[in-house]
Write an enzyme that holds these catalytic residues in place. Structure first.
Site, PDB file in Angstrom:
ATOM      1  N   CYS A   4       0.944  -1.426  -0.153  1.00 44.40           N
ATOM      2  CA  CYS A   4       0.222  -0.113   0.362  1.00 44.40           C
ATOM      3  C   CYS A   4       1.058   1.488   0.211  1.00 44.40           C
ATOM      4  CB  CYS A   4      -1.006  -0.139   1.628  1.00 44.40           C
ATOM      5  SG  CYS A   4      -2.118   1.526   1.482  1.00 44.40           S
ATOM      6  N   ASP A  30      -0.654  15.843  -2.064  1.00 45.96           N
ATOM      7  CA  ASP A  30      -1.380  14.935  -3.019  1.00 45.96           C
ATOM      8  C   ASP A  30      -0.538  14.732  -4.694  1.00 45.96           C
ATOM      9  OD1 ASP A  30      -4.138  12.869  -4.494  1.00 45.96           O
ATOM     10  OD2 ASP A  30      -2.503  13.653  -6.035  1.00 45.96           O
ATOM     11  N   HIS A  46      -3.925   0.306   7.926  1.00 51.12           N
ATOM     12  CA  HIS A  46      -4.204   0.336   7.041  1.00 51.12           C
ATOM     13  C   HIS A  46      -5.911   0.321   7.163  1.00 51.12           C
ATOM     14  CE1 HIS A  46      -4.392  -0.725   3.456  1.00 51.12           C
ATOM     15  NE2 HIS A  46      -4.842  -1.583   2.955  1.00 51.12           N
ATOM     16  N   ASN A  88     -13.570   9.151  -2.074  1.00 51.46           N
ATOM     17  CA  ASN A  88     -14.049   8.110  -2.743  1.00 51.46           C
ATOM     18  C   ASN A  88     -14.193   7.049  -2.566  1.00 51.46           C
ATOM     19  OD1 ASN A  88     -13.974  10.517  -4.688  1.00 51.46           O
ATOM     20  ND2 ASN A  88     -11.952  10.676  -4.901  1.00 51.46           N
ATOM     21  N   HIS A 101      -8.677   8.163   3.140  1.00 51.77           N
ATOM     22  CA  HIS A 101      -7.952   9.270   2.698  1.00 51.77           C
ATOM     23  C   HIS A 101      -9.064  10.102   1.903  1.00 51.77           C
ATOM     24  CE1 HIS A 101      -7.631   7.216  -1.649  1.00 51.77           C
ATOM     25  NE2 HIS A 101      -8.162   8.772  -1.819  1.00 51.77           N
TER      26      HIS A 101
HETATM   27  P1  AMP Z   1      -8.451   8.377  -5.302  1.00 55.78           P
HETATM   28  O1  AMP Z   1      -8.401   8.192  -6.589  1.00 55.78           O
HETATM   29  O2  AMP Z   1      -9.282   9.496  -4.081  1.00 55.78           O
HETATM   30  O3  AMP Z   1      -8.617   7.008  -4.509  1.00 55.78           O
HETATM   31  O4  AMP Z   1      -7.645   9.356  -4.907  1.00 55.78           O
HETATM   32  C1  AMP Z   1      -6.316   8.482  -5.148  1.00 55.78           C
HETATM   33  C2  AMP Z   1      -5.121  10.229  -5.075  1.00 55.78           C
HETATM   34  O5  AMP Z   1      -4.154   9.292  -3.975  1.00 55.78           O
HETATM   35  C3  AMP Z   1      -4.632  10.690  -6.080  1.00 55.78           C
HETATM   36  O6  AMP Z   1      -5.251  12.078  -6.121  1.00 55.78           O
HETATM   37  C4  AMP Z   1      -3.614  10.437  -6.548  1.00 55.78           C
HETATM   38  O7  AMP Z   1      -2.593  11.640  -7.117  1.00 55.78           O
HETATM   39  C5  AMP Z   1      -2.878  10.224  -4.986  1.00 55.78           C
HETATM   40  N1  AMP Z   1      -1.202   9.717  -5.027  1.00 55.78           N
HETATM   41  C6  AMP Z   1      -1.130   8.260  -5.573  1.00 55.78           C
HETATM   42  N2  AMP Z   1       0.129   8.402  -5.192  1.00 55.78           N
HETATM   43  C7  AMP Z   1       0.408   9.207  -4.223  1.00 55.78           C
HETATM   44  C8  AMP Z   1       1.506   9.396  -3.594  1.00 55.78           C
HETATM   45  N3  AMP Z   1       3.094   8.566  -3.686  1.00 55.78           N
HETATM   46  N4  AMP Z   1       1.340  11.009  -3.222  1.00 55.78           N
HETATM   47  C9  AMP Z   1       0.767  11.259  -2.936  1.00 55.78           C
HETATM   48  N5  AMP Z   1      -0.480  11.397  -3.632  1.00 55.78           N
HETATM   49  C10 AMP Z   1      -0.502  10.144  -3.982  1.00 55.78           C
END
Ligand code: AMP
Length: 115
Positions: A4, A30, A46, A88, A101
């Site tokens: 994860c 993000d 988690h 989401n 999140h």
């Molecule tokens: P969701 O689509 O609601 O599951 O959001 C997941 C979010 O995680 C997205 O906005 C991604 O840009 C963000 N994300 C993915 N990998 C990382 C990372 N390594 N660091 C920061 N944000 C991330």
């Protein structure tokens, strides 16, 4: 959870810009922001999604997550112009990372309905 990415961020095994941390909650920017301010707030533990939160976790973690959001709203100066908090959940909700999140989005006018 071994694979994860958010667990890795919480354990500092993966670098990120952390903007808040308490015993149970951590927040970081993000990596692909969709607004000038785009912060993710997660529990250290988690938990895959809102669907997996048990009653005890709901009582303890959700208030802490919203306290963190409150603090970030103050710190980032978002109160006056407003902001959006998004979770989401699952496939139809558009969830792509299976570690619960909340997105804190601000710095531009948001559209409604969301896509
Ligand atoms: P969701 O689509 O609601 O599951 O959001 C997941 C979010 O995680 C997205 O906005 C991604 O840009 C963000 N994300 C993915 N990998 C990382 C990372 N390594 N660091 C920061 N944000 C991330």
């Amino acid at each position: 959870m071994d694979n994860c990415i958010f667990c890795k961020i919480a354990k500092k095994e993966l670098s990120s810009e952390i903007v808040f941390e308490s015993k149970n909650v951590i927040a970081f920017r993000d990596v692909a922001p969709v607004a000038p301010t785009h912060i993710l707030v997660i529990p250290h533990k988690h938990i895959a999604s809102l669907n997996e939160l048990n009653t005890e976790q709901r009582k303890i973690l959700l208030p802490e997550i919203f306290e963190c959001i409150d603090e970030l709203v103050e710190k980032e100066g978002l109160k006056e112009d407003g902001y959006r908090v998004v979770n989401n959940c699952g496939e139809n909700g558009g969830q792509t990372v299976d570690h619960i999140h909340f997105h804190l989005l601000a710095g531009r006018a948001m559209q409604w309905p969301p896509g």
